[in-house]
Design an enzyme around this catalytic site. Structure first.
Site, PDB file in Angstrom:
ATOM      1  CG  HIS A  84      -0.400   0.102   2.536  1.00 52.03           C
ATOM      2  ND1 HIS A  84       0.424  -0.861   3.076  1.00 52.03           N
ATOM      3  CD2 HIS A  84      -0.518   1.061   3.502  1.00 52.03           C
ATOM      4  CE1 HIS A  84       0.779  -0.510   4.304  1.00 52.03           C
ATOM      5  NE2 HIS A  84       0.225   0.657   4.585  1.00 52.03           N
ATOM      6  CG  HIS A 126       0.194   4.380   4.709  1.00 54.11           C
ATOM      7  ND1 HIS A 126      -0.529   3.685   5.661  1.00 54.11           N
ATOM      8  CD2 HIS A 126      -0.624   5.370   4.256  1.00 54.11           C
ATOM      9  CE1 HIS A 126      -1.742   4.240   5.773  1.00 54.11           C
ATOM     10  NE2 HIS A 126      -1.825   5.250   4.935  1.00 54.11           N
ATOM     11  CG  ASP A 133       4.955   3.052   7.451  1.00 54.13           C
ATOM     12  OD1 ASP A 133       4.062   3.404   6.652  1.00 54.13           O
ATOM     13  OD2 ASP A 133       4.734   2.293   8.412  1.00 54.13           O
ATOM     14  CG  HIS A 134       4.186  -0.153   4.386  1.00 52.75           C
ATOM     15  ND1 HIS A 134       4.177  -1.473   4.781  1.00 52.75           N
ATOM     16  CD2 HIS A 134       3.727   0.560   5.446  1.00 52.75           C
ATOM     17  CE1 HIS A 134       3.717  -1.560   6.022  1.00 52.75           C
ATOM     18  NE2 HIS A 134       3.437  -0.336   6.441  1.00 52.75           N
ATOM     19  CG  HIS A 182      -3.984   0.417   6.946  1.00 53.52           C
ATOM     20  ND1 HIS A 182      -3.840   1.038   8.163  1.00 53.52           N
ATOM     21  CD2 HIS A 182      -2.833   0.652   6.264  1.00 53.52           C
ATOM     22  CE1 HIS A 182      -2.657   1.634   8.206  1.00 53.52           C
ATOM     23  NE2 HIS A 182      -2.032   1.419   7.072  1.00 53.52           N
ATOM     24  CG  ASP A 209       0.507  -1.289   7.919  1.00 52.07           C
ATOM     25  OD1 ASP A 209       1.342  -2.134   8.287  1.00 52.07           O
ATOM     26  OD2 ASP A 209       0.781  -0.086   7.738  1.00 52.07           O
ATOM     27  CG  HIS A 244       3.916  -1.562  11.710  1.00 46.84           C
ATOM     28  ND1 HIS A 244       4.795  -0.507  11.753  1.00 46.84           N
ATOM     29  CD2 HIS A 244       3.125  -1.359  10.630  1.00 46.84           C
ATOM     30  CE1 HIS A 244       4.535   0.329  10.751  1.00 46.84           C
ATOM     31  NE2 HIS A 244       3.521  -0.163  10.054  1.00 46.84           N
TER      32      HIS A 244
HETATM   33 ZN   LIG Z   1       0.052   1.692   6.518  1.00 47.71          ZN
END
Ligand SMILES: [Zn+2]
Length: 256
Positions: free
Chosen positions: A56, A58, A60-61, A114, A133, A171
């Site tokens: 996805h 985001h 942090d990915h 999410h 996530d 995570h």
């Molecule tokens: Zn995420």
């Protein structure tokens, strides 16, 4: 032929994952939170990155994608753009698509909630699920772009996978998730067992993944919104499971 999967930390609490096919030497990174630890892990194993599988949009990915692509000329697979476009994607996939990593194959599962674009990758033959996530061990992602019913439907799709599926999530949130889950199901023996196991894993400096879907089905309260005792515990006996799920998710949001 079996695959090699390695787990390592990225950023503050993301997991980095590499899956390697010994037969063809193909290697995929699941998401790319940041490039440096992924490059270090590849060097340590003597592997060359051939693929990045994005779950996805985001940051942090996807934060490490550009650097990895420049360095390895790897193929980047990701979801179709929904709310935010993802850069550097070569191949966009949807529900049911198969992504080949050498002789390995990942099946794409659309798991929105999410984010609207969120997809998970299930390696059927390896019984390995990379769910980022959508689901965490004893938890699930925040419902940011979708709604509770959408997220519950996504979790049901993952819950339908075989019990011996190894879950690799996005995570390291397991201890905090357990603390919350125990407020809803203090007497759940599977949850208590997971609490002891996870505490031991973290004390030893080890990650709490992978975990088995069969265990998550018994201990993860977010997969248990259709269990009568869970609905009763949040005061929603007889209500729709999606509403029960939504209430549990709301309580988790307020929990500190
Ligand atoms: Zn995420």
């Amino acid at each position: 032929m079996t695959s090699d999967i390695i787990v390592f930390p990225c950023l503050s609490d993301n997991f980095g994952y590499l899956i390697h096919d010994p037969a063809t030497k193909a290697t995929a990174s699941i998401d790319a939170p940041e490039a440096a630890p992924i490059i270090a892990a590849l060097r340590q194993k003597g592997w060359t990155l051939t693929d990045v599988l994005i779950t996805h949009h985001h940051q942090d990915h996807v934060g490490g994608v550009a650097e990895l692509k420049q360095m390895y000329k790897c193929r980047v697979t990701g979801p179709h753009d929904k709310t935010a476009p993802i850069a550097h994607v070569d191949q966009r996939v949807r529900e049911g698509d198969l992504v080949k990593i050498g002789s390995l194959a990942a099946r794409v599962l659309e798991t929105p909630g999410h984010t609207l674009d969120h997809i998970s990758y299930f390696f059927d033959a390896e019984r390995a699920l990379f769910a980022a996530d959508t689901i965490f061990s004893i938890g699930c992602g925040r419902v940011i772009e979708g709604n509770a019913a959408m997220m519950w439907h996504s979790l049901l799709k993952l819950r339908a996978l075989p019990d011996d599926t190894r879950l690799y999530c996005g995570h390291e949130y397991t201890l905090a998730n357990i603390k919350f889950a125990l407020t809803i199901e203090p007497d759940n023996a599977a949850l208590q067992a997971r609490a002891a196991q996870a505490a031991e894993q973290r004390k030893a400096g080890r990650p709490t993944v992978p975990t088995l879907m069969g265990e998550e089905k018994k201990a993860n309260v977010f997969l248990r919104a259709d269990v009568a005792s869970v609905a009763a515990k949040v005061g929603l006996s007889g209500k729709d499971a999606a509403d029960v799920f939504g209430e549990i998710r709301e309580r988790k949001n307020r929990f500190s």
